[in-house]
Design a protein around this motif. Structure first.
Motif, PDB file in Angstrom:
ATOM      1  N   TYR A  15       0.823  -1.209   0.000  1.00 15.33           N
ATOM      2  CA  TYR A  15       0.000   0.000   0.000  1.00 15.33           C
ATOM      3  C   TYR A  15       0.855   1.257   0.000  1.00 15.33           C
ATOM      4  O   TYR A  15       2.013   1.261   0.420  1.00 15.33           O
ATOM      5  CB  TYR A  15      -0.941   0.016   1.205  1.00 15.33           C
ATOM      6  N   ASP A  16       0.253   2.316  -0.485  1.00 18.18           N
ATOM      7  CA  ASP A  16       0.759   3.677  -0.331  1.00 18.18           C
ATOM      8  C   ASP A  16      -0.326   4.466   0.378  1.00 18.18           C
ATOM      9  O   ASP A  16      -1.514   4.343   0.041  1.00 18.18           O
ATOM     10  CB  ASP A  16       1.073   4.315  -1.687  1.00 18.18           C
ATOM     11  N   ALA A  17       0.062   5.255   1.367  1.00 18.12           N
ATOM     12  CA  ALA A  17      -0.923   5.990   2.157  1.00 18.12           C
ATOM     13  C   ALA A  17      -0.516   7.449   2.304  1.00 18.12           C
ATOM     14  O   ALA A  17       0.666   7.778   2.355  1.00 18.12           O
ATOM     15  CB  ALA A  17      -1.076   5.351   3.537  1.00 18.12           C
ATOM     16  N   THR A  18      -1.518   8.304   2.378  1.00 18.59           N
ATOM     17  CA  THR A  18      -1.283   9.713   2.694  1.00 18.59           C
ATOM     18  C   THR A  18      -2.235  10.133   3.807  1.00 18.59           C
ATOM     19  O   THR A  18      -3.386   9.687   3.857  1.00 18.59           O
ATOM     20  CB  THR A  18      -1.503  10.628   1.477  1.00 18.59           C
ATOM     21  N   LEU A  19      -1.748  10.959   4.703  1.00 18.76           N
ATOM     22  CA  LEU A  19      -2.522  11.461   5.830  1.00 18.76           C
ATOM     23  C   LEU A  19      -2.374  12.972   5.905  1.00 18.76           C
ATOM     24  O   LEU A  19      -1.252  13.480   5.973  1.00 18.76           O
ATOM     25  CB  LEU A  19      -2.048  10.825   7.139  1.00 18.76           C
ATOM     26  N   GLU A  38      -3.066  27.487  11.200  1.00 18.44           N
ATOM     27  CA  GLU A  38      -3.202  28.511  10.160  1.00 18.44           C
ATOM     28  C   GLU A  38      -4.016  28.001   8.980  1.00 18.44           C
ATOM     29  O   GLU A  38      -4.041  28.627   7.910  1.00 18.44           O
ATOM     30  CB  GLU A  38      -1.818  28.956   9.674  1.00 18.44           C
ATOM     31  N   ASP A  39      -4.674  26.852   9.165  1.00 17.56           N
ATOM     32  CA  ASP A  39      -5.517  26.250   8.121  1.00 17.56           C
ATOM     33  C   ASP A  39      -4.727  25.810   6.894  1.00 17.56           C
ATOM     34  O   ASP A  39      -5.263  25.747   5.790  1.00 17.56           O
ATOM     35  CB  ASP A  39      -6.652  27.196   7.697  1.00 17.56           C
ATOM     36  N   GLN A  40      -3.457  25.500   7.078  1.00 16.96           N
ATOM     37  CA  GLN A  40      -2.676  24.932   5.991  1.00 16.96           C
ATOM     38  C   GLN A  40      -2.696  23.408   6.117  1.00 16.96           C
ATOM     39  O   GLN A  40      -2.480  22.870   7.200  1.00 16.96           O
ATOM     40  CB  GLN A  40      -1.234  25.426   6.026  1.00 16.96           C
ATOM     41  N   THR A  41      -2.964  22.738   5.012  1.00 13.03           N
ATOM     42  CA  THR A  41      -2.998  21.280   5.007  1.00 13.03           C
ATOM     43  C   THR A  41      -1.626  20.738   4.617  1.00 13.03           C
ATOM     44  O   THR A  41      -1.098  21.072   3.556  1.00 13.03           O
ATOM     45  CB  THR A  41      -4.051  20.757   4.023  1.00 13.03           C
ATOM     46  N   LEU A  42      -1.057  19.921   5.492  1.00 14.15           N
ATOM     47  CA  LEU A  42       0.229  19.271   5.243  1.00 14.15           C
ATOM     48  C   LEU A  42      -0.019  17.771   5.143  1.00 14.15           C
ATOM     49  O   LEU A  42      -0.842  17.224   5.874  1.00 14.15           O
ATOM     50  CB  LEU A  42       1.209  19.564   6.380  1.00 14.15           C
ATOM     51  N   THR A  43       0.679  17.115   4.253  1.00 16.66           N
ATOM     52  CA  THR A  43       0.400  15.712   3.969  1.00 16.66           C
ATOM     53  C   THR A  43       1.608  14.830   4.254  1.00 16.66           C
ATOM     54  O   THR A  43       2.715  15.104   3.783  1.00 16.66           O
ATOM     55  CB  THR A  43      -0.023  15.524   2.500  1.00 16.66           C
ATOM     56  N   LEU A  44       1.385  13.782   5.038  1.00 18.95           N
ATOM     57  CA  LEU A  44       2.405  12.779   5.315  1.00 18.95           C
ATOM     58  C   LEU A  44       2.190  11.594   4.378  1.00 18.95           C
ATOM     59  O   LEU A  44       1.054  11.158   4.163  1.00 18.95           O
ATOM     60  CB  LEU A  44       2.295  12.293   6.763  1.00 18.95           C
TER      61      LEU A  44
END
Length: 265
Positions: free
Chosen positions: A58-62, A68-74
């Protein structure tokens, strides 16, 4: 030439009866689509339950949402192997984690390779009990774990309030049926492989109770079922010199830019 007259005499407004018939057709179609979506989801659930063993990569992103309402993705990748009813092994590797989890029907072992540490939790029972215990007792929910349980339909469908059949899609070259479901707290979508092995190929969960509606997305590849699926003997391998710690202490060490303060949404 009077276009107005021509239009007026050649185009008739639909009657209330005609509108009612059209509305009825749309309602019937929507109802049929919902029924079809629920049926195909149940078929996926039945197929998953019937597999005594399966594995996948699998590949996953969270998504994480900052104050500050910025979306950061792991982003991370890994593998999962399951032998019902009571054995499971999983890996997860990312820029912030290198973890292996092994469950042998009695003990769940976490190995944090980058920290050269490991922890153990006594959880005798099947995989369903393991998932429930990790979530409820240890506050360590396994992402997308509902897909691993014995009855996926029973886990996910009771809370659904809206269903949409979005037709077909392709994930990793595999043709899929694409459905969207809503509950009070989350929206989720699933892409299910078409054919004799209707396994999940993509699963996306969007939170409706957190600002920014962060998502978790799981993309599945290299699906295997049956004897070919077992790539693990479900025995945890503890690295030489590894330190035993409380399992609750084995957590992802996020980079500074991903660390949220206590007032984060």
């Amino acid at each position: 030439m009077s276009y107005g007259r021509s239009l007026k005499t050649s185009v008739a407004l639909p009657s209330m009866t005609a509108l009612a018939v059209v509305a009825g057709l749309f309602a019937t179609t929507a109802s049929a689509d919902e029924a079809d979506a629920r049926r195909l989801f149940q078929e996926m659930s039945d197929y998953m339950a019937a597999q005594t063993a399966f594995s996948f990569a699998y590949d996953a992103t969270l998504d994480l949402v900052t104050p500050e309402d910025q979306t950061l993705t792991l982003a991370s990748s890994g593998t999962v192997s399951v032998a019902r009813p009571d054995k499971m092994a999983a890996t997860r590797t990312g820029g912030f984690a290198d973890v292996e989890m092994v469950f042998d029907g009695k003990t769940m072992t976490f190995v944090a390779k980058s920290a050269n540490a490991y922890g153990e939790i006594d959880v005798p029972g099947d995989i369903d009990n393991l998932i429930d215990t990790l979530r409820d007792t240890y506050k360590r929910p396994l992402p997308a774990a509902d897909l691993l349980m014995a009855d996926v339909n029973a886990q996910l469908m009771p809370l659904v309030t809206d269903v949409k059949d979005l037709g077909s899609g392709v994930v990793g070259g595999i043709e899929c049926n694409h459905f969207a479901f809503r509950t009070d707290d989350v929206d989720w979508q699933i892409w299910i492989a078409v054919g004799d092995a209707p396994h999940p190929c993509r699963y996306t969960i969007s939170s409706k109770t957190v600002g920014g509606s962060p998502q978790y997305t799981l993309v599945i590849s290299d699906w295997k079922a049956g004897a070919d699926a077992i790539g693990s003997d479900f025995t945890a391998v503890i690295p030489d010199g590894a330190t035993k710690v409380d399992a609750a202490a084995i957590a992802d060490k996020l980079p500074e830019n991903f660390t949220l303060d206590k007032d984060a949404k």
